[in-house]
Design an enzyme around this catalytic site. Sequence first.
Site, mmCIF file in Angstrom:
data_model
loop_
_atom_site.group_PDB
_atom_site.id
_atom_site.type_symbol
_atom_site.label_atom_id
_atom_site.label_comp_id
_atom_site.label_asym_id
_atom_site.label_seq_id
_atom_site.Cartn_x
_atom_site.Cartn_y
_atom_site.Cartn_z
ATOM 1 C CG HIS A 13 -1.034 7.196 19.040
ATOM 2 N ND1 HIS A 13 -0.381 6.924 17.866
ATOM 3 C CD2 HIS A 13 -2.278 7.613 18.651
ATOM 4 C CE1 HIS A 13 -1.177 7.154 16.839
ATOM 5 N NE2 HIS A 13 -2.349 7.566 17.297
ATOM 6 C CG HIS A 15 -6.281 10.585 17.536
ATOM 7 N ND1 HIS A 15 -5.738 11.173 16.415
ATOM 8 C CD2 HIS A 15 -5.809 9.309 17.554
ATOM 9 C CE1 HIS A 15 -4.991 10.296 15.768
ATOM 10 N NE2 HIS A 15 -5.010 9.155 16.443
ATOM 11 C CE LYS A 99 1.279 9.247 13.312
ATOM 12 N NZ LYS A 99 0.330 8.662 14.224
ATOM 13 C CG HIS A 136 -0.564 5.537 10.346
ATOM 14 N ND1 HIS A 136 -1.701 5.614 11.113
ATOM 15 C CD2 HIS A 136 -0.804 4.562 9.422
ATOM 16 C CE1 HIS A 136 -2.596 4.737 10.673
ATOM 17 N NE2 HIS A 136 -2.073 4.092 9.650
ATOM 18 C CG HIS A 174 -1.218 2.852 15.630
ATOM 19 N ND1 HIS A 174 -0.504 2.651 14.492
ATOM 20 C CD2 HIS A 174 -1.767 4.075 15.507
ATOM 21 C CE1 HIS A 174 -0.622 3.703 13.701
ATOM 22 N NE2 HIS A 174 -1.373 4.593 14.316
ATOM 23 C CG ASP A 247 -4.803 5.159 17.495
ATOM 24 O OD1 ASP A 247 -4.990 6.385 17.331
ATOM 25 O OD2 ASP A 247 -4.838 4.327 16.570
ATOM 26 C CG HIS A 251 -14.214 9.250 14.442
ATOM 27 N ND1 HIS A 251 -13.798 10.255 13.600
ATOM 28 C CD2 HIS A 251 -13.174 8.382 14.526
ATOM 29 C CE1 HIS A 251 -12.571 10.006 13.180
ATOM 30 N NE2 HIS A 251 -12.161 8.872 13.740
HETATM 31 C C1 NCD Z 1 -7.276 7.872 13.996
HETATM 32 C C2 NCD Z 1 -8.198 9.087 13.962
HETATM 33 O O1 NCD Z 1 -9.425 8.895 13.959
HETATM 34 O O2 NCD Z 1 -7.720 10.216 13.946
HETATM 35 N N1 NCD Z 1 -8.030 6.703 13.689
HETATM 36 C C3 NCD Z 1 -7.717 5.430 14.008
HETATM 37 O O3 NCD Z 1 -8.428 4.528 13.568
HETATM 38 N N2 NCD Z 1 -6.715 5.155 14.782
HETATM 39 C C4 NCD Z 1 -6.116 8.084 13.086
HETATM 40 C C5 NCD Z 1 -4.996 7.101 13.276
HETATM 41 O O4 NCD Z 1 -4.290 7.135 14.278
HETATM 42 O O5 NCD Z 1 -4.777 6.259 12.388
HETATM 43 ZN ZN ZN Z 2 -3.973 7.505 16.046
#
Ligand code: NCD
Ligand code: ZN
Length: 345
Positions: A13, A15, A99, A136, A174, A247, A251
């Site tokens: 998982h 991003h 997803k 999720h 998660h 996860d 940002h």
């Molecule tokens: C994830 C994101 O920023 O895309 N953020 C997070 O807190 N995990 C989205 C997600 O997986 O919930």
């Molecule tokens: Zn995530």
Amino acid sequence: MRSLTIRRPDDWHLHLRDGAMLQGVVGDTSRYFGRAIIMPNLVPPVVTTQDAIAYRERIVAAVPKEHSFQPLMTLYLTEHTNPDDVEDGKNTGLITAVKLYPAGATTNSHGGVRDLDKAMPVLERMAKIGLPLCVHGEVTTPEVDIFDREAVFIDTVLEPLRKRLPELKVTMEHVTTTDGVEYIRSAARNLAGSITTHHLIINRNAILVGGIRPHYYCLPVAKRESHRLSLRAAATSGDTRFFLGTDSAPHIDPLKECGCGCAGIYTSINTMSCLAHVFEQENALDKLEAFTSLNGPAWYGLPCNEETITLVKRDEPVSFPSKIETDAGIVTVFDPMFPLHWDVT
Ligand code: NCD
Ligand code: ZN
């Protein structure tokens, strides 16, 4: 134990974002991990197989030349997703999972699913062709307390869905609660769960004690200590139904350090060192390989990686940057609040 060689890990998982952020972060994953399941919550989201093909090409192009890394693509489920497109994506070997984001549950989830009935044709097809659904697992009902949203999701959404479609393979992503861990343990088949690095290390105090600490804020939000201990027990048990999904969710700092900060913790760069520390604390270093490198591939029906990595325990702490610089901006790295001595060679 001072040295540990395991199969190369995968991240189930992740991003990676897009553009300058993708360029800035992908190497922190591809250095350590052989494969990763790539989350589709871009703006706009990765909805069709065509979107996933194009996104996959952008990821592959961004991977540093000296790394070998395979992105495993997912589709963002909407109420209009076409079952034939999903089946084509699976048949071409490109799509590993679909997803489910309940609309509004987390970052870029507004295009997600409001009414699961509308997605039933896709879910039925997935059950038929054996394509896993990654969920999720939080309800978005305003009345439900944010700390209860996973438990309520299990009772009101997940269990009814699994009763209705027992052949559907579901990954509860998660997992953050004892309820989630027990639910996965109670399932005879077709249910597994990923656990993040940070949920094994922090509880909700990390976010709230001594001031609001936005870099410990993620979704699902970290829960109380008893839940963290359940997650540690599950991850270090060797139970094949639990595996790593970091996860890792970068940002830029201004989007986290503000009046309404985004959810997401960036852990790709120090995850393996953090996990070795956790597993050593739990006297379970012999279970690390199952969690990071064996259970995930078995669940997704893939071979485990041929290569190995070696973790070495150093006397001096291993240093990681506290922030990374990308062309999209600065991203704060997860601080486990203890020194890391395990290094990946
Ligand atoms: C994830 C994101 O920023 O895309 N953020 C997070 O807190 N995990 C989205 C997600 O997986 O919930
Ligand atoms: Zn995530």
